[in-house]
Design a protein around this motif. Structure first.
Motif, mmCIF file in Angstrom:
data_model
loop_
_atom_site.group_PDB
_atom_site.id
_atom_site.type_symbol
_atom_site.label_atom_id
_atom_site.label_comp_id
_atom_site.label_asym_id
_atom_site.label_seq_id
_atom_site.Cartn_x
_atom_site.Cartn_y
_atom_site.Cartn_z
ATOM 1 N N GLY A 95 0.790 -1.219 0.000
ATOM 2 C CA GLY A 95 0.000 0.000 0.000
ATOM 3 C C GLY A 95 0.824 1.273 0.000
ATOM 4 N N ARG A 96 2.131 1.151 0.182
ATOM 5 C CA ARG A 96 2.986 2.341 0.182
ATOM 6 C C ARG A 96 3.293 2.848 -1.222
ATOM 7 N NH1 ARG A 96 7.516 1.565 4.993
ATOM 8 N NH2 ARG A 96 6.024 1.359 6.707
ATOM 9 N N GLY A 97 2.783 2.130 -2.213
ATOM 10 C CA GLY A 97 3.008 2.582 -3.585
ATOM 11 C C GLY A 97 4.123 1.819 -4.260
ATOM 12 N N PRO A 98 4.373 2.157 -5.530
ATOM 13 C CA PRO A 98 5.408 1.451 -6.300
ATOM 14 C C PRO A 98 6.756 1.471 -5.594
ATOM 15 C CG PRO A 98 4.112 2.878 -7.719
ATOM 16 C CD PRO A 98 3.695 3.193 -6.311
#
Length: 204
Positions: free
Chosen positions: A152-155
Motif C-alpha cells: 500500500g505504500r506505492g510502487p
C-alpha cells in the motif's frame, strides 16, 4: 507357503523427463517382481498431475489428491517443472504439497556409477563413487514461511520476507537417519554440508 505381497504404488510422472524416468523405473520394478518367483508384485495407479494438468485445469493436483494418495504403499514421483508454469507454483503445488502433507522429511539420494554407463563427470569413470546424499526435506527453506507486505505504500514499497525454519526435532531426526545409514555402510562416515556462511542462527 508365503503369501505373495502386492505393493500398491501411485505413479506421478508429472513433467519433462519425469515421464521417461517413471516409465523406465516401472519396467525395472515389474521385471524384479516377475523374477521374484511370486514373492511380490506391484499394483500401479498413474495420476496425470503436473504442469500440463495445471495448464488445463488451473490445479497442480486435484482437491482430493492427497486423500487418494494416503493409502498407497509408496508414491513414485518423476519430476516437476515446466517453462510455462512459474517454479513456485509447480513446486509448491505438487511435490512440496505431497512432502509437507505426508511429512516426508528424508530425501535420500544414492550416488554411484552403473556398469556400462559413461559418466558426464570428466575423469570420473575410473573413480569409485559410492555415497548417499541425505537432505532434510520438510524444513529449512522448504518451510514456506514469509509473505509480501507494505504494498500500500506505492510502487517500490512492497517488502518480501522469506524465512527458514529449523526445529530441534527436525534437525535431530535427519541427523540420526544419516548416522544410522552410515553404520550400515563399509565406510562409516558422515559429512555435513550446509549453505551457512551468511546465516548466524539457523545453520550454525
Amino acid at each position: 507357503m508365503t503369501t505373495p505381497q502386492t505393493f500398491r504404488i501411485a505413479a506421478i510422472p508429472a513433467d519433462g523427463v519425469g515421464a521417461e524416468v517413471v516409465a523406465a523405473g516401472r519396467a525395472v520394478l515389474d521385471a524384479l517382481a516377475e523374477d521374484s518367483g511370486g514373492a511380490f508384485s506391484f499394483a500401479w495407479e498413474e495420476f496425470p498431475w503436473g504442469c500440463d494438468y495445471y495448464t488445463r485445469t488451473g490445479k497442480m493436483i486435484d482437491d482430493d489428491g492427497l486423500d487418494r494418495l494416503k493409502d498407497f504403499d509408496a508414491i513414485y514421483f518423476g519430476a516437476v517443472g515446466w517453462p510455462t508454469v512459474p517454479d513456485h507454483i509447480s513446486l509448491w503445488g505438487l511435490r512440496l504439497k505431497i512432502c509437507q502433507s505426508f511429512d516426508q522429511w528424508a530425501n535420500v539420494r544414492p550416488v554411484h556409477f552403473l556398469p556400462g554407463v559413461q559418466s558426464p563427470l570428466r575423469k570420473a569413470d575410473d573413480t569409485d563413487l559410492d555415497w548417499v546424499v541425505v537432505r532434510e526435506n520438510s524444513e529449512g527453506e522448504y518451510a514456506g514461511l514469509g509473505g509480501r507486505n507494505l504494498a500500500g505504500r506505492g510502487p517500490g514499497g512492497e517488502v518480501a520476507v522469506q524465512s527458514a525454519l529449523f526445529t530441534e526435532v527436525g534437525c535431530e531426526r535427519i541427523m540420526r537417519f544419516a548416522f544410522d545409514l552410515a553404520r550400515t555402510r563399509d565406510r562409516r562416515k558422515v559429512s555435513s554440508v550446509t549453505k551457512s556462511n551468511a546465516q548466524q542462527y539457523g545453520m550454525v
